[in-house]
Design a protein around this motif. Structure first.
Motif, PDB file in Angstrom:
ATOM      1  N   ASP A 125     -42.646  -0.538  31.958  1.00  0.00           N
ATOM      2  CA  ASP A 125     -42.027  -1.309  31.075  1.00  0.00           C
ATOM      3  C   ASP A 125     -41.012  -2.570  31.596  1.00  0.00           C
ATOM      4  O   ASP A 125     -40.497  -3.309  30.853  1.00  0.00           O
ATOM      5  CB  ASP A 125     -41.221  -0.486  30.129  1.00  0.00           C
ATOM      6  N   ARG A 171     -48.124  -4.436  28.642  1.00  0.00           N
ATOM      7  CA  ARG A 171     -47.426  -4.070  27.361  1.00  0.00           C
ATOM      8  C   ARG A 171     -48.038  -4.322  26.216  1.00  0.00           C
ATOM      9  O   ARG A 171     -48.126  -3.533  25.262  1.00  0.00           O
ATOM     10  CB  ARG A 171     -45.934  -4.040  27.604  1.00  0.00           C
ATOM     11  N   HIS A 183     -50.158   4.825  29.596  1.00  0.00           N
ATOM     12  CA  HIS A 183     -49.024   4.547  29.874  1.00  0.00           C
ATOM     13  C   HIS A 183     -48.963   2.978  30.691  1.00  0.00           C
ATOM     14  O   HIS A 183     -49.825   2.809  31.290  1.00  0.00           O
ATOM     15  CB  HIS A 183     -48.296   5.523  30.776  1.00  0.00           C
ATOM     16  N   GLU A 201     -36.199   9.477  32.550  1.00  0.00           N
ATOM     17  CA  GLU A 201     -35.405   8.792  31.749  1.00  0.00           C
ATOM     18  C   GLU A 201     -35.522   9.517  30.098  1.00  0.00           C
ATOM     19  O   GLU A 201     -34.590   9.231  29.360  1.00  0.00           O
ATOM     20  CB  GLU A 201     -35.857   7.291  31.305  1.00  0.00           C
ATOM     21  N   HIS A 202     -36.515  10.111  30.081  1.00  0.00           N
ATOM     22  CA  HIS A 202     -36.786  11.054  28.592  1.00  0.00           C
ATOM     23  C   HIS A 202     -36.418  12.390  28.675  1.00  0.00           C
ATOM     24  O   HIS A 202     -36.436  13.100  27.888  1.00  0.00           O
ATOM     25  CB  HIS A 202     -37.942  10.939  28.290  1.00  0.00           C
TER      26      HIS A 202
HETATM   27 MG    MG Z   1     -42.085   4.245  28.723  1.00  0.00          MG
END
Ligand code: MG
Ligand code: RTP
Length: 148
Positions: free
Chosen positions: A118, A85, A115, A51-52
């Motif tokens: 999310d 999270r 990590h 996604e990055h």
């Molecule tokens: Mg992330």
């Protein structure tokens, strides 16, 4: 029961924080159902952080996460995704509250110790990416409804 993927990043392993991090999730009341120390390949890192891929820090992120051993884990419990999270703290340790893992141990955004998935979708995806079905264990600890 809900499951999430958590990973102590190379900086956490190098700084001898793996025990501290496992301890926090155990003491919170969650259950460890999968764990392995591994060195992530370039391919796995690029998939995991896909996604990055257009972000300016992507190269640095992949380089860092593949730079040394990580502790990949699957944790289980009610609302474990969102709770983990919260326990990790904000992405940038500068903004992470004291008492969170990143708030207590992190300094820079690129080396933020841990990590965590999310969302339920990313948890499922990441668990499948890092673990085979037979590496995730199903077991009970105590005959109690409130110990996961
Ligand atoms: Mg992330
Ligand atoms: P993670 O995926 O590692 O659990 O972290 P996160 O959800 O809190 O943050 P995310 O937005 O997914 O970013 C992934 C990781 O990229 C690094 N990052 N560097 N240099 C920068 O501006 C920057 N921004 C993000 C961080 O190490 C972050 O954990």
């Amino acid at each position: 029961m809900e499951q999430t993927f958590l990973m102590v990043k190379p900086d956490g392993v190098q700084r001898n924080l793996t025990g501290e991090i496992v301890n926090r999730f155990e003491r919170k009341g969650f259950k460890l159902v999968g764990a392995k120390l591994m060195q992530i390949s370039d391919e796995l890192a690029k998939t995991h952080y896909g996604e990055h891929e257009d972000k300016p820090f992507f190269g640095e992120l992949v380089g860092f996460i593949t730079s040394g051993p990580v502790l990949a884990m699957v944790w289980e419990g009610e609302n474990v995704i969102a709770t983990a999270r919260n326990m990790m703290g904000k992405t940038n340790p500068l903004e992470a509250a004291p008492g969170t893992i990143r708030g207590d141990y992190g300094v820079t955004v690129g080396k933020n110790i841990i990590h965590g998935s999310d969302s339920p979708e990313s948890a499922q995806k990441e668990i499948n990416l890092f673990f085979n079905d037979n590496e995730i264990l199903s077991y009970s600890k105590q005959d109690s409804e409130w110990v996961y």
